[in-house]
Design a protein around this motif. Structure first.
Motif, short mmCIF file in Angstrom:
data_model
loop_
_atom_site.label_atom_id
_atom_site.label_comp_id
_atom_site.label_asym_id
_atom_site.label_seq_id
_atom_site.Cartn_x
_atom_site.Cartn_y
_atom_site.Cartn_z
N ASP A 61 -20.41 -9.87 5.60
CA ASP A 61 -19.11 -9.52 6.14
C ASP A 61 -18.07 -10.46 5.55
O ASP A 61 -18.04 -11.64 5.92
CB ASP A 61 -19.10 -9.63 7.67
CG ASP A 61 -19.79 -8.47 8.33
OD1 ASP A 61 -21.01 -8.53 8.48
OD2 ASP A 61 -19.09 -7.50 8.66
N PRO A 62 -17.22 -9.98 4.67
CA PRO A 62 -16.27 -10.89 4.03
C PRO A 62 -15.11 -11.21 4.97
O PRO A 62 -14.99 -10.63 6.05
CB PRO A 62 -15.77 -10.06 2.84
CG PRO A 62 -15.87 -8.65 3.33
CD PRO A 62 -17.09 -8.60 4.20
N ILE A 63 -14.28 -12.12 4.53
CA ILE A 63 -13.07 -12.45 5.28
C ILE A 63 -12.15 -11.23 5.25
O ILE A 63 -11.96 -10.62 4.19
CB ILE A 63 -12.39 -13.69 4.69
CG1 ILE A 63 -13.28 -14.92 4.93
CG2 ILE A 63 -11.00 -13.90 5.29
CD1 ILE A 63 -12.79 -16.19 4.25
N THR A 88 -10.19 -8.81 -1.05
CA THR A 88 -10.47 -7.61 -1.83
C THR A 88 -11.68 -7.77 -2.74
O THR A 88 -12.26 -6.79 -3.17
CB THR A 88 -9.25 -7.26 -2.70
OG1 THR A 88 -8.92 -8.39 -3.52
CG2 THR A 88 -8.05 -6.90 -1.82
N ALA A 89 -12.03 -9.00 -3.05
CA ALA A 89 -13.16 -9.23 -3.96
C ALA A 89 -14.35 -9.77 -3.18
O ALA A 89 -14.21 -10.57 -2.25
CB ALA A 89 -12.77 -10.21 -5.06
N LEU A 90 -15.53 -9.31 -3.56
CA LEU A 90 -16.76 -9.75 -2.91
C LEU A 90 -17.82 -9.98 -3.98
O LEU A 90 -17.95 -9.18 -4.91
CB LEU A 90 -17.24 -8.69 -1.90
CG LEU A 90 -18.43 -9.06 -1.01
CD1 LEU A 90 -18.30 -8.41 0.36
CD2 LEU A 90 -19.75 -8.72 -1.65
N GLU A 114 -24.05 -2.24 -2.33
CA GLU A 114 -22.92 -1.36 -2.09
C GLU A 114 -21.94 -2.06 -1.17
O GLU A 114 -22.28 -2.99 -0.45
CB GLU A 114 -23.39 -0.03 -1.49
CG GLU A 114 -24.07 -0.14 -0.14
CD GLU A 114 -24.44 1.24 0.41
OE1 GLU A 114 -24.58 2.19 -0.38
OE2 GLU A 114 -24.60 1.35 1.63
N ARG A 115 -20.74 -1.56 -1.23
CA ARG A 115 -19.69 -2.10 -0.37
C ARG A 115 -18.97 -0.92 0.25
O ARG A 115 -18.33 -0.13 -0.45
CB ARG A 115 -18.72 -2.96 -1.17
CG ARG A 115 -17.74 -3.70 -0.28
CD ARG A 115 -16.79 -4.57 -1.06
NE ARG A 115 -15.95 -5.34 -0.15
CZ ARG A 115 -14.87 -6.01 -0.52
NH1 ARG A 115 -14.50 -6.02 -1.79
NH2 ARG A 115 -14.17 -6.69 0.36
N SER A 147 -15.11 -3.33 2.61
CA SER A 147 -15.34 -4.49 3.47
C SER A 147 -16.79 -4.94 3.40
O SER A 147 -17.17 -5.61 2.44
CB SER A 147 -14.94 -4.16 4.90
OG SER A 147 -15.13 -5.28 5.74
N VAL A 148 -17.58 -4.54 4.35
CA VAL A 148 -18.96 -5.00 4.45
C VAL A 148 -19.77 -4.60 3.22
O VAL A 148 -19.59 -3.51 2.67
CB VAL A 148 -19.62 -4.40 5.71
CG1 VAL A 148 -21.10 -4.70 5.76
CG2 VAL A 148 -18.92 -4.93 6.96
#
Lengths: 114, 111
Positions: A24-26, A30-32, A68-69, A73-74
């Motif tokens: 779970d990103p901040i 936009t980038a993960l 996958e995203r 988000s997740v």
């Protein structure tokens, strides 16, 4: 605010089984990124998502690895038919933007394949 | 492909001694970032350098980016036990969004 979270924190699986690791990103980032860190080693880049662009999969070590995203988000990293050499800490990071932005790392998922 | 080499791999110092880690890229970098990972923790961003010849300081830490933008260094003056950890450099060649991390320098400080 909340940082990057990852689950599970630890995962022990038998060789040959599939595993899913979650990130779970901040919010708003936009980038993960996904990295793999073997014991005492550096960070091995796996895959990178930026917005709605096609992900950069150039670091995935084999076709057993996929990610996958959803909804920007997740993210889920899936390892199929796990092997003992897949044992490592899997780190997720997110950033607001791309290459000139600092990355915020999650605590990682320690994967052990027995 | 692009590679980022970091030396030394390990450094053991007495508290109060200085410490330097060096980072070298096989290609010109658009930017370089430094991260610190405490034992059992995850990497934490320290700083980013973008300009050729840039020097930045954070208290006892001095970061440099080479004139050719292919190398960088991190120098810690008068190390303390709180400096213990692994220091990673990470560079971007400009055409891709991902960072290439060096293998890190693991610093131990003897009190």
């Amino acid at each position: 605010g909340a940082g990057v979270s990852q689950s599970p924190s630890n995962k022990v699986t038998e060789k040959g089984k599939d595993v899913e690791l979650r990130c779970d990103p901040i919010s708003g980032h936009t980038a993960l990124y996904w990295y793999r860190q073997s014991l005492g080693q550096g960070l091995e880049f796996l895959i990178y998502f930026q917005g709605n662009s096609a992900p950069d999969k150039s670091g995935l070590p084999s076709d057993r690895f996929s990610a996958e995203r959803t909804g920007g988000s997740v993210s889920t990293l899936t390892i199929q038919r796990t092997q003992q050499e897949d044992s490592a800490v899997y780190l997720c990071a997110s950033s607001f933007g791309t290459i000139l932005r600092e990355q915020y790392f999650g605590p990682g998922t320690r994967l052990t394949v027995t | 492909g692009q590679q980022v080499m970091q030396i030394p791999q390990y450094q053991h110092v007495q508290e109060g001694e200085d410490f330097t880690t060096y980072c070298n890229s096989s290609t010109t970098l658009s930017n370089i970032q430094w991260y610190k990972q405490r034992p059992g923790g995850h990497p934490v961003f320290l700083i980013q350098l973008v300009k050729s010849g840039e020097v930045k300081k954070q208290k006892r830490l001095t970061f440099q980016f080479g004139e050719a933008k292919k190398n960088s260094s991190l120098h810690i003056t008068a190390t303390q036990t709180t400096d213990v950890g692994t220091y990673f450099c990470a560079g971007n060649g400009g055409s891709q969004g991902n960072l290439i991390f060096g293998k890190g320098t693991k610093l131990s400080v003897k009190p």
